[in-house]
Structures are given as C-alpha cells and as structure tokens.
Scaffold this motif. Structure first.
Motif, PDB file in Angstrom:
ATOM      1  N   LEU A 139      14.170  -3.417   4.385  1.00  0.00           N
ATOM      2  CA  LEU A 139      13.029  -2.977   5.163  1.00  0.00           C
ATOM      3  C   LEU A 139      12.949  -1.371   5.195  1.00  0.00           C
ATOM      4  N   PRO A 140      11.638  -0.938   5.076  1.00  0.00           N
ATOM      5  CA  PRO A 140      11.205   0.410   5.079  1.00  0.00           C
ATOM      6  C   PRO A 140      11.980   1.135   6.021  1.00  0.00           C
ATOM      7  N   ALA A 141      12.245   0.620   7.198  1.00  0.00           N
ATOM      8  CA  ALA A 141      12.901   1.417   8.087  1.00  0.00           C
ATOM      9  C   ALA A 141      14.272   1.849   7.976  1.00  0.00           C
ATOM     10  N   PHE A 142      15.030   1.271   7.036  1.00  0.00           N
ATOM     11  CA  PHE A 142      16.324   1.410   6.560  1.00  0.00           C
ATOM     12  C   PHE A 142      16.539   2.076   5.091  1.00  0.00           C
ATOM     13  N   GLY A 168       0.880  -1.180  -0.030  1.00  0.00           N
ATOM     14  CA  GLY A 168      -0.029  -0.130  -0.075  1.00  0.00           C
ATOM     15  C   GLY A 168       0.808   1.433  -0.169  1.00  0.00           C
ATOM     16  N   THR A 169       1.897   1.191   0.094  1.00  0.00           N
ATOM     17  CA  THR A 169       3.031   2.420  -0.073  1.00  0.00           C
ATOM     18  C   THR A 169       3.366   2.751  -1.490  1.00  0.00           C
ATOM     19  N   ASP A 170       4.136   3.762  -1.534  1.00  0.00           N
ATOM     20  CA  ASP A 170       4.549   4.035  -3.196  1.00  0.00           C
ATOM     21  C   ASP A 170       5.495   3.054  -3.403  1.00  0.00           C
ATOM     22  N   PHE A 171       5.934   2.256  -2.533  1.00  0.00           N
ATOM     23  CA  PHE A 171       7.075   1.342  -2.983  1.00  0.00           C
ATOM     24  C   PHE A 171       6.789  -0.083  -2.739  1.00  0.00           C
ATOM     25  N   LEU A 230      11.220   3.706 -10.067  1.00  0.00           N
ATOM     26  CA  LEU A 230      12.226   4.727 -10.346  1.00  0.00           C
ATOM     27  C   LEU A 230      13.270   4.774  -9.395  1.00  0.00           C
ATOM     28  N   ARG A 231      12.883   4.580  -7.928  1.00  0.00           N
ATOM     29  CA  ARG A 231      13.889   4.657  -6.970  1.00  0.00           C
ATOM     30  C   ARG A 231      14.906   3.604  -7.198  1.00  0.00           C
ATOM     31  N   GLY A 232      14.402   2.123  -7.496  1.00  0.00           N
ATOM     32  CA  GLY A 232      15.159   1.121  -7.625  1.00  0.00           C
ATOM     33  C   GLY A 232      15.847   1.193  -8.953  1.00  0.00           C
ATOM     34  N   ARG A 233      15.360   1.893  -9.994  1.00  0.00           N
ATOM     35  CA  ARG A 233      16.404   1.945 -11.088  1.00  0.00           C
ATOM     36  C   ARG A 233      17.481   3.155 -10.826  1.00  0.00           C
ATOM     37  N   ARG A 234      17.144   3.921 -10.178  1.00  0.00           N
ATOM     38  CA  ARG A 234      18.248   5.033  -9.688  1.00  0.00           C
ATOM     39  C   ARG A 234      19.179   4.216  -8.888  1.00  0.00           C
ATOM     40  N   LEU A 235      18.791   3.503  -8.039  1.00  0.00           N
ATOM     41  CA  LEU A 235      19.817   2.762  -7.253  1.00  0.00           C
ATOM     42  C   LEU A 235      20.673   1.789  -8.106  1.00  0.00           C
ATOM     43  N   TYR A 236      20.115   1.210  -9.146  1.00  0.00           N
ATOM     44  CA  TYR A 236      20.841  -0.003  -9.807  1.00  0.00           C
ATOM     45  C   TYR A 236      21.805   0.906 -10.823  1.00  0.00           C
ATOM     46  N   GLU A 237      21.315   1.994 -11.224  1.00  0.00           N
ATOM     47  CA  GLU A 237      22.013   2.910 -12.163  1.00  0.00           C
ATOM     48  C   GLU A 237      23.271   3.525 -11.356  1.00  0.00           C
ATOM     49  N   SER A 238      23.294   3.795 -10.245  1.00  0.00           N
ATOM     50  CA  SER A 238      24.222   4.450  -9.415  1.00  0.00           C
ATOM     51  C   SER A 238      25.315   3.392  -8.981  1.00  0.00           C
ATOM     52  N   CYS A 239      25.043   1.897  -9.135  1.00  0.00           N
ATOM     53  CA  CYS A 239      25.786   0.743  -8.632  1.00  0.00           C
ATOM     54  C   CYS A 239      26.373   0.249  -9.969  1.00  0.00           C
TER      55      CYS A 239
END
Length: 187
Positions: free
Chosen positions: A113-116, A28-31, A150-159
């Motif tokens: 986990l979302p907390a991290f 139910g979150t944006d992620f 988009l958040r995951g894609r930015r992560l992978y591209e930054s890696c």
C-alpha cells in the motif's frame, strides 16, 4: 512491526480488500500498476491462491501506530502470490539456473500500500518469499515487472535478484505494449 506470514483461509476477504485498495490508491500515480479490478488480480485467483497457501502477507502489529488508520481492521501492508506458474514469455529469459518448473517459485502481484512505501516492508516480504522457497527445496525464485518500473527493479536487485532479460509486449491482459523485465534469484 511487520510480521510476514502465509495468509490464513479466513483472510480471503482481507486479501481481496488489500488488492482492491492498492489498485485504487496507485491509479494515476507514478507507481500505477495498471491492474484492473476483477481482472488482474481476479478475486478467483486470489481466493484460490489463499486456499492453496500461496499468499504471503505483511501484517502490521496492533501496536503499530499506522495500522488502524492506514489499513483498517485487516492490517495488511503488503502481499504477494508465490506459486510455480510462469507467464508466456518466461521461456525468453536467460535463466541462471536450469530447473524444471516444480523446482522454481514464481512471484506474482507483489504489492505494498502506498502509505507504507519507503519503510522496507516490500524488501521484507520479497526476502521472506525467498526463505519460504528455499525451505521448500526450490532452486530459484523468478518474477517479472514492468521494464519501466525502476523503483521495483531496484527493490528486486537489492534483494539479490538479477535481470535475465526483457520481453516486449508481455502484458496482454493489462497493456499489450508494455515490455517486462524478467528477474531471478538463485537460492
């Protein structure tokens, strides 16, 4: 401090608990990853992956103030499965490296986990997976993610991952209408 390592055989329960909690907390979150308990990732898949030494986990040290409250006794903050199994649709990728399946590592169920979120743990985990793959003689690491992630894609591209294409209707077990973005990191 986060330690990234291969999950031990006695941590199967902790790995299953981690994914259960992650699914619940993201729903139910944006992620929202749209994974389903018992289906994706299934307990059998996780159990077999831990037993095969294919699960990398990010474990918080006992001295981390967030460890006890955020993740309980297991202290797992992030995890992924790395093996050589591709999903239907990978043949559509414009891969940078031509390699037989045994020369490629594939990441699955990359999760934090979302907390991290925002603490760099996912980046550490993904980069560690590339180090493990390189050390085992792999030529590339591949993965897929929701095209809209988009958040995951930015992560992978930054890696160091490069998007090599998108596949429509990629996730039949989750939502068959969702397209996937295919990524590769050459080692």
């Amino acid at each position: 401090m986060l330690e990234v390592r291969t999950a031990r055989a006695d941590e199967i329960g902790a790995v299953v608990e981690f994914y259960t909690r992650m699914i619940d907390e993201m729903r139910g979150t944006d992620f929202d990853v749209r994974w389903r308990h018992g289906e994706h990732p299934s307990e059998g898949f996780l159990r077999a992956s831990v037993e095969a030494g294919e699960v990398l986990v990010g474990v918080l040290g006992a001295d981390d103030p967030d460890a006890p409250a955020a993740v309980g006794a297991s202290r797992l903050a992030c995890a992924l499965v790395m093996n050589g199994e591709t999903d239907p649709g990978y043949e559509q990728g414009a891969w940078q490296v031509e390699a037989p399946p045994q020369d490629v590592a594939v990441l699955h169920v990359v999760a934090t986990l979302p907390a991290f979120h925002g603490r760099g743990f996912a980046r550490q985990l993904v980069n560690a997976s590339a180090d493990v793959a390189r050390a085992s003689g792999k030529k590339a690491v591949r993965l897929d993610t929701f095209a809209a992630n988009l958040r995951g894609r930015r992560l992978y591209e930054s890696c160091g991952f490069v998007c090599v294409g998108e596949c429509p209707r990629f996730y039949p077990g989750i939502d068959p209408t969702l397209p996937a973005a295919l990524y590769e990191r050459v080692l």
